[in-house]
Write a protein that holds these residues in place. Structure first.
Motif, short mmCIF file in Angstrom:
data_model
loop_
_atom_site.label_atom_id
_atom_site.label_comp_id
_atom_site.label_asym_id
_atom_site.label_seq_id
_atom_site.Cartn_x
_atom_site.Cartn_y
_atom_site.Cartn_z
N ARG A 276 0.70 4.16 -2.74
CA ARG A 276 0.47 5.57 -2.39
C ARG A 276 1.56 6.46 -2.97
N PHE B 88 -5.12 13.42 -0.34
CA PHE B 88 -5.17 12.03 -0.78
C PHE B 88 -4.69 11.11 0.33
N VAL B 89 -3.69 11.52 1.07
CA VAL B 89 -3.17 10.69 2.16
C VAL B 89 -4.24 10.49 3.23
N THR C 208 0.86 9.43 -5.80
CA THR C 208 1.04 10.84 -5.39
C THR C 208 2.35 11.45 -5.87
N PHE D 35 -6.58 7.97 1.87
CA PHE D 35 -5.88 6.70 1.74
C PHE D 35 -5.77 5.98 3.09
N LYS D 36 -5.62 6.75 4.17
CA LYS D 36 -5.54 6.13 5.50
C LYS D 36 -6.82 5.37 5.81
N LEU E 59 0.83 -1.21 0.00
CA LEU E 59 0.00 0.00 0.00
C LEU E 59 0.86 1.26 0.00
N LYS F 153 -6.93 2.30 3.75
CA LYS F 153 -5.93 1.33 4.22
C LYS F 153 -6.48 0.48 5.36
#
Length: 312
Positions: free
Chosen positions: A70, A85-86, A74, A89-90, A66, A93
């Motif tokens: 990511r 986005f992070v 990015t 994404f968390k 992952l 995830k």
């Protein structure tokens, strides 16, 4: 004869090595199979050391993959978009981790359906308890995806004005004009009315209202208001400031001067400076700002008996 003895000796050593290997592997399997066992028959659940190690290894591999995904997605994003986005994404995830755990347990022979069924009541309770948390997360995803709120925006919510300094998945942090930090749950931006002063552009229109005494020269008042506004550094020259004769008040003629600023977060200071200048300009030009006034008329009521005596 010597060769035959050597071959027999090698075969013996090989058999001994094989037996040792089988013994070690049996010991390892016995160690990995140690743990807790719940239920009976098809509904039996085995929580063993081997399963725990498999889960840890699966999560580590998933996390590594992952992180690579990511970084690849990015690599060409701007810093602001990358941070948004992070945050999303968390959340994804954690969902992927949950899916990996379920798949690993199913591959290890555990009936995941039985486990989910046994935990249904717990999941319902957690869902009700964490309902607002999920609303905050969904609200955060909507804010980040549709860009309805950006870092640096000036917003007003529940009568408080603040500048957005950070947007997270669950909360948004703003700093007020009093230099205090407000932590706002993200579901507020979906359920409540929020004023965004800088959604369209950084420029906002502000105004200052003042009343002058009846009989004042209204064109002189207009001129003085425009001069006070144009001399203030924080006010834009374009669009041109304008003065409106708002109304004939109970005790004053009401005027409002409208102007544009680029820093609406600091507009109370700008308005204060304009009011100081208006007060001084009116003093210098003999334009008075009246006190609130009320005319009181007292009427004396004469009783009928008293009126008859007065007529006699």
């Amino acid at each position: 004869m010597v060769k035959i003895l050597a071959l027999i000796q090698d075969e013996t050593l090989a058999e001994e090595a094989s037996e040792i290997g089988k013994s070690i592997w049996a010991s390892v399997q016995d160690f990995l199979n140690r743990g807790f066992h719940f239920g009976e028959g098809d509904k039996q659940i085995h929580l063993t050391i081997g399963l725990m190690l498999t889960l840890v290894l699966a999560i580590m591999i998933s996390g590594f993959v992952l992180n690579l995904v990511r970084k690849w997605l990015t690599r060409r994003m701007e810093e602001e978009n990358r941070l948004k986005f992070v945050s999303i994404f968390k959340f994804l995830k954690y969902l992927i981790y949950l899916l990996v755990i379920l798949l690993t347990m199913n591959a290890a022979g555990i009936n995941v359906t039985v486990l989910l069924t046994a935990s249904a009541a717990l999941f319902v309770g957690l869902g009700l308890a964490l309902q607002e948390l999920f609303q905050d997360i969904i609200g955060g995803i909507f804010i980040i995806v549709d860009k309805s709120l950006l870092v640096g925006d000036i917003i007003e919510i529940n009568g408080k004005v603040g500048k957005v300094i950070e947007i997270r998945l669950r909360t948004t942090r703003c700093i007020t004009r009093d230099d205090k930090v407000i932590i706002i749950p993200n579901h507020k931006f979906i359920s409540d009315t929020v004023y965004n002063y800088t959604q369209n552009h950084k420029m906002t229109r502000e105004s200052v209202t003042v009343g002058v005494a009846y009989g004042s020269d209204t064109r002189l008042v207009e001129k003085l208001l425009l001069e006070c506004v144009k001399s203030e550094p924080g006010i834009l020259k374009r669009p041109i400031p304008r003065v409106l004769f708002q109304d004939f008040g109970d005790s004053a003629l009401i005027f409002s001067v409208f102007f544009y600023v680029t820093d609406s977060f600091a507009d109370p200071l700008t308005k204060s400076n304009v009011r100081f200048k208006i007060d001084q300009a009116f003093r210098d030009n003999n334009v008075s700002i009246p006190f609130p006034q009320r005319d009181l008329h007292i009427r004396t009521m004469i009783q009928p008996e008293t009126r008859g005596e007065a007529d006699a």
